[in-house]
Design an enzyme around this catalytic site. Sequence first.
Site, mmCIF file in Angstrom:
data_model
loop_
_atom_site.group_PDB
_atom_site.id
_atom_site.type_symbol
_atom_site.label_atom_id
_atom_site.label_comp_id
_atom_site.label_asym_id
_atom_site.label_seq_id
_atom_site.Cartn_x
_atom_site.Cartn_y
_atom_site.Cartn_z
ATOM 1 N N LYS A 161 11.394 23.125 46.364
ATOM 2 C CA LYS A 161 11.613 24.232 45.451
ATOM 3 C C LYS A 161 10.736 24.106 44.206
ATOM 4 O O LYS A 161 10.503 25.090 43.509
ATOM 5 C CB LYS A 161 13.085 24.241 45.005
ATOM 6 N N GLY A 162 10.321 22.898 43.912
ATOM 7 C CA GLY A 162 9.696 22.579 42.625
ATOM 8 C C GLY A 162 8.553 23.466 42.187
ATOM 9 O O GLY A 162 8.354 23.706 41.003
ATOM 10 N N GLU A 198 1.069 22.211 44.341
ATOM 11 C CA GLU A 198 2.161 21.250 44.149
ATOM 12 C C GLU A 198 2.551 21.202 42.678
ATOM 13 O O GLU A 198 1.683 21.232 41.801
ATOM 14 C CB GLU A 198 1.711 19.850 44.590
ATOM 15 N N ASP A 199 3.833 21.126 42.431
ATOM 16 C CA ASP A 199 4.293 20.955 41.054
ATOM 17 C C ASP A 199 3.874 19.590 40.515
ATOM 18 O O ASP A 199 3.244 19.483 39.476
ATOM 19 C CB ASP A 199 5.816 21.150 40.969
ATOM 20 N N ASP A 234 3.469 12.398 42.903
ATOM 21 C CA ASP A 234 4.029 11.128 42.442
ATOM 22 C C ASP A 234 3.516 10.026 43.383
ATOM 23 O O ASP A 234 2.406 9.534 43.201
ATOM 24 C CB ASP A 234 5.551 11.293 42.482
ATOM 25 N N LYS A 261 1.047 12.063 38.464
ATOM 26 C CA LYS A 261 1.487 10.747 37.964
ATOM 27 C C LYS A 261 0.759 9.674 38.757
ATOM 28 O O LYS A 261 1.334 9.054 39.663
ATOM 29 C CB LYS A 261 2.999 10.589 38.206
ATOM 30 N N PHE A 287 10.263 10.147 34.344
ATOM 31 C CA PHE A 287 10.877 11.202 35.145
ATOM 32 C C PHE A 287 10.935 12.477 34.321
ATOM 33 O O PHE A 287 11.522 12.512 33.248
ATOM 34 C CB PHE A 287 12.271 10.807 35.638
ATOM 35 N N VAL A 288 10.312 13.514 34.834
ATOM 36 C CA VAL A 288 10.214 14.758 34.073
ATOM 37 C C VAL A 288 10.973 15.888 34.759
ATOM 38 O O VAL A 288 11.119 15.900 35.980
ATOM 39 C CB VAL A 288 8.733 15.168 33.868
ATOM 40 N N ASP A 309 13.305 19.378 38.934
ATOM 41 C CA ASP A 309 14.732 19.137 38.757
ATOM 42 C C ASP A 309 15.089 17.661 38.674
ATOM 43 O O ASP A 309 14.334 16.784 39.082
ATOM 44 C CB ASP A 309 15.502 19.712 39.947
ATOM 45 N N ARG A 360 15.664 22.991 36.348
ATOM 46 C CA ARG A 360 14.467 23.683 36.847
ATOM 47 C C ARG A 360 14.070 24.858 35.954
ATOM 48 O O ARG A 360 12.919 25.256 35.890
ATOM 49 C CB ARG A 360 14.699 24.223 38.268
#
Length: 172
Positions: free
Chosen positions: A40-41, A96-97, A100, A128, A149-150, A156, A162
């Site tokens: 969903k990001g 992509e949001d 990682d 990241k 962690f963002v 989310d 979100r």
Amino acid sequence: MHKLKVLIPRDKIARKVVDLAKQIERDYRGKNLLIVGALKGSFVFMSDLVRAMNIPVEIDFVRVSSYGSCKKSAGKISLILELSSTVRGRDVIIAEDIVDSGCTLSFLLDYIKRRRPASLKVCALFDKPSRRVVDVPLDYVGFTIPDAFVVGYGLDFDEKYRHLPDLCVLEE
Ligand code: IMP
Ligand code: MG
């Protein structure tokens, strides 16, 4: 309760998204562009990105779920929403949001490559790199961020936050 600290404010994100859109616009004029977002990001990023682009573009979404940790090539990732568009012969960009470990993206790259696009690139808003496990090529990057962690701007924690317009760091 979590404390939230703004890492990247909304106006800075907005300027960067327009900047990415203009780069893509320049590179894909006259092509057959399909942008694929990972739910969903990426829903907030996608909606801002495509609205800043002044070329024809089609959009589609996939949804992946990941469980546990990911080892090279053996990430436990599965697809819970498939593409509905035809990929063959299209110029595809994965939006992509955040990247990682790189596992999700690596999985998505394989998934789309198997469908024979004419070309395939990646646009990631947040990166990241310090947490990377799998090497993935990023063609367009918005912000390189530290290992924290963002949340916000689509991202989310446990399905919360979100909707926040700024990118925030989650603190205990
Ligand atoms: P990767 O497979 O480890 O690269 O992780 C990618 C996915 O994990 C992203 O699409 C996000 O959904 C999630 N993720 C990674 N880092 C964060 C974060 O800092 N905040 C929220 N979600 C994150
Ligand atoms: Mg997530």
